[in-house]
Design a protein around this motif. Structure first.
Motif, PDB file in Angstrom:
ATOM      1  N   TYR A  90     -32.431   6.461 -33.441  1.00 56.86           N
ATOM      2  CA  TYR A  90     -32.002   7.852 -33.436  1.00 56.86           C
ATOM      3  C   TYR A  90     -30.482   7.988 -33.570  1.00 56.86           C
ATOM      4  O   TYR A  90     -29.950   9.096 -33.461  1.00 56.86           O
ATOM      5  N   GLY A  91     -29.805   6.867 -33.774  1.00 53.52           N
ATOM      6  CA  GLY A  91     -28.357   6.906 -33.927  1.00 53.52           C
ATOM      7  C   GLY A  91     -27.591   6.852 -32.616  1.00 53.52           C
ATOM      8  O   GLY A  91     -26.358   6.944 -32.616  1.00 53.52           O
ATOM      9  N   VAL A  92     -28.295   6.679 -31.492  1.00 50.21           N
ATOM     10  CA  VAL A  92     -27.637   6.574 -30.186  1.00 50.21           C
ATOM     11  C   VAL A  92     -26.983   5.195 -30.080  1.00 50.21           C
ATOM     12  O   VAL A  92     -27.630   4.175 -30.324  1.00 50.21           O
ATOM     13  N   GLU A  93     -25.705   5.170 -29.734  1.00 54.40           N
ATOM     14  CA  GLU A  93     -24.996   3.897 -29.675  1.00 54.40           C
ATOM     15  C   GLU A  93     -25.085   3.248 -28.298  1.00 54.40           C
ATOM     16  O   GLU A  93     -25.059   2.016 -28.187  1.00 54.40           O
ATOM     17  N   GLN A  94     -25.178   4.050 -27.244  1.00 52.21           N
ATOM     18  CA  GLN A  94     -25.216   3.498 -25.891  1.00 52.21           C
ATOM     19  C   GLN A  94     -25.765   4.539 -24.931  1.00 52.21           C
ATOM     20  O   GLN A  94     -25.470   5.728 -25.055  1.00 52.21           O
ATOM     21  N   PHE A  95     -26.585   4.116 -23.981  1.00 51.61           N
ATOM     22  CA  PHE A  95     -27.090   5.027 -22.962  1.00 51.61           C
ATOM     23  C   PHE A  95     -27.545   4.227 -21.754  1.00 51.61           C
ATOM     24  O   PHE A  95     -27.581   2.992 -21.773  1.00 51.61           O
ATOM     25  N   ALA A 135     -31.500  -0.673 -21.808  1.00 51.35           N
ATOM     26  CA  ALA A 135     -31.325   0.447 -22.735  1.00 51.35           C
ATOM     27  C   ALA A 135     -30.519  -0.051 -23.931  1.00 51.35           C
ATOM     28  O   ALA A 135     -29.392  -0.524 -23.773  1.00 51.35           O
ATOM     29  N   VAL A 136     -31.092   0.070 -25.131  1.00 54.55           N
ATOM     30  CA  VAL A 136     -30.495  -0.505 -26.334  1.00 54.55           C
ATOM     31  C   VAL A 136     -30.112   0.604 -27.308  1.00 54.55           C
ATOM     32  O   VAL A 136     -30.902   1.509 -27.577  1.00 54.55           O
ATOM     33  N   GLY A 137     -28.880   0.500 -27.842  1.00 58.82           N
ATOM     34  CA  GLY A 137     -28.403   1.463 -28.821  1.00 58.82           C
ATOM     35  C   GLY A 137     -28.504   0.930 -30.238  1.00 58.82           C
ATOM     36  O   GLY A 137     -29.166  -0.080 -30.504  1.00 58.82           O
ATOM     37  N   ALA A 138     -27.824   1.590 -31.143  1.00 56.48           N
ATOM     38  CA  ALA A 138     -27.846   1.201 -32.558  1.00 56.48           C
ATOM     39  C   ALA A 138     -26.769   0.170 -32.844  1.00 56.48           C
ATOM     40  O   ALA A 138     -25.704   0.158 -32.214  1.00 56.48           O
ATOM     41  N   ALA A 139     -27.041  -0.706 -33.795  1.00 59.17           N
ATOM     42  CA  ALA A 139     -26.016  -1.627 -34.278  1.00 59.17           C
ATOM     43  C   ALA A 139     -25.005  -0.830 -35.096  1.00 59.17           C
ATOM     44  O   ALA A 139     -25.373  -0.024 -35.944  1.00 59.17           O
ATOM     45  N   VAL A 140     -23.721  -1.061 -34.823  1.00 61.40           N
ATOM     46  CA  VAL A 140     -22.650  -0.289 -35.454  1.00 61.40           C
ATOM     47  C   VAL A 140     -21.676  -1.245 -36.138  1.00 61.40           C
ATOM     48  O   VAL A 140     -21.297  -2.277 -35.569  1.00 61.40           O
ATOM     49  N   SER A 141     -21.263  -0.912 -37.359  1.00 60.69           N
ATOM     50  CA  SER A 141     -20.269  -1.710 -38.082  1.00 60.69           C
ATOM     51  C   SER A 141     -18.890  -1.454 -37.491  1.00 60.69           C
ATOM     52  O   SER A 141     -18.423  -0.305 -37.457  1.00 60.69           O
ATOM     53  N   ARG A 161     -24.768  -2.654 -28.623  1.00 61.01           N
ATOM     54  CA  ARG A 161     -24.510  -2.466 -27.191  1.00 61.01           C
ATOM     55  C   ARG A 161     -25.813  -2.203 -26.453  1.00 61.01           C
ATOM     56  O   ARG A 161     -26.694  -1.508 -26.946  1.00 61.01           O
ATOM     57  N   TYR A 162     -25.910  -2.774 -25.260  1.00 61.09           N
ATOM     58  CA  TYR A 162     -27.107  -2.604 -24.441  1.00 61.09           C
ATOM     59  C   TYR A 162     -26.692  -2.580 -22.980  1.00 61.09           C
ATOM     60  O   TYR A 162     -25.745  -3.244 -22.563  1.00 61.09           O
TER      61      TYR A 162
END
Length: 238
Positions: free
Chosen positions: A164-169, A182-188, A204-205
């Motif tokens: 869903y595009g969430v980077e961290q939560f 809780a796992v977010g999206a991989a970001v460049s 980030r997790y």
């Protein structure tokens, strides 16, 4: 101008949503949470996944998702750091229940709310078997066809919102388990590799843990083990 009457729609809880509300209320009010975040360079992991999926598609087999790889990596990390694969017991003065088997719950959004089907013995299964089981359970969850046995017995849960595009939560622990990831999206992002600045994929997790049975050092050991696996992905699929 006359005040307009606020119109609202009341949606009564069904049985599933009522259970979710009760369990998460209990988790929030009764479990002393703390959270620790780590980041992994998953450039090689994503490259390996792409290579494997090309071969799987050619063989007319289901592809691997990032979540499938995370389930396997987390299961191996729990085997290495078993103190996180645990639950709190109120017996006596309180006790830590260490689980011998690794059963990973996978948070899935269904029509009735969040449900957590369980992938049993995830540390003993190849990634392909985890992928097949996760796909079957997720489909059953979305259709509301999960059995009670498929949603019980978990020892650790993963919640991935990266799609869903969430980077961290931060997630609430699924009782009676002792932790949730809780796992977010991989970001460049730019990173220094060998003295040069280059673009790498960073993931980030955040581990939420029950402070009654898991302290900060133990949580950090688990995240270190998980990070090492994610950054050396051959160990996950071997």
């Amino acid at each position: 101008m006359a005040n307009e009457t606020q119109r609202s729609t009341v949606i009564p809880f069904d049985a599933t949503r009522a259970v979710i509300a009760r369990r998460l209320s209990e988790s929030s009010s009764e479990t002393p949470h703390f959270a620790v975040t780590a980041v992994a360079d998953v450039t090689e992991l994503l490259a390996l996944r792409q290579t494997l999926n090309e071969r799987l598609v050619a063989a007319d087999r289901p592809k691997l998702s990032v979540t499938d790889l995370l389930v396997r990596a987390a299961a191996l990390a729990l085997r290495e750091v078993p103190g996180v694969n645990a639950s709190y017991s109120p017996e006596g003065r309180g006790a830590t229940v260490m689980h011998e088997r690794v059963h990973i719950g996978l948070a899935v959004a269904a029509a009735s709310g969040l449900v957590v089907p369980v992938i049993r013995d995830a540390d003993r299964q190849p990634t392909s078997a985890i992928a097949a089981r996760a796909a079957a359970l997720s489909a059953r969850a979305r259709d509301g066809r999960l059995s009670v046995s498929e949603m019980t017995g978990g020892t650790f849960t993963i919640s991935n919102l990266g799609m869903y595009g969430v980077e961290q939560f931060t997630a609430l622990i699924n009782p009676p388990e002792g932790a949730i990831l809780a796992v977010g999206a991989a970001v460049s992002e730019p990173a220094v590799v060998g003295g040069d600045v280059t673009v790498r994929e960073q993931l980030r997790y955040t581990l939420s843990a029950d402070h009654r049975i898991i302290d900060g050092a133990l949580a950090a050991q688990f995240l270190r083990a998980l990070t090492q696996l994610l950054e050396n992905p051959v160990a996950i699929v071997a």
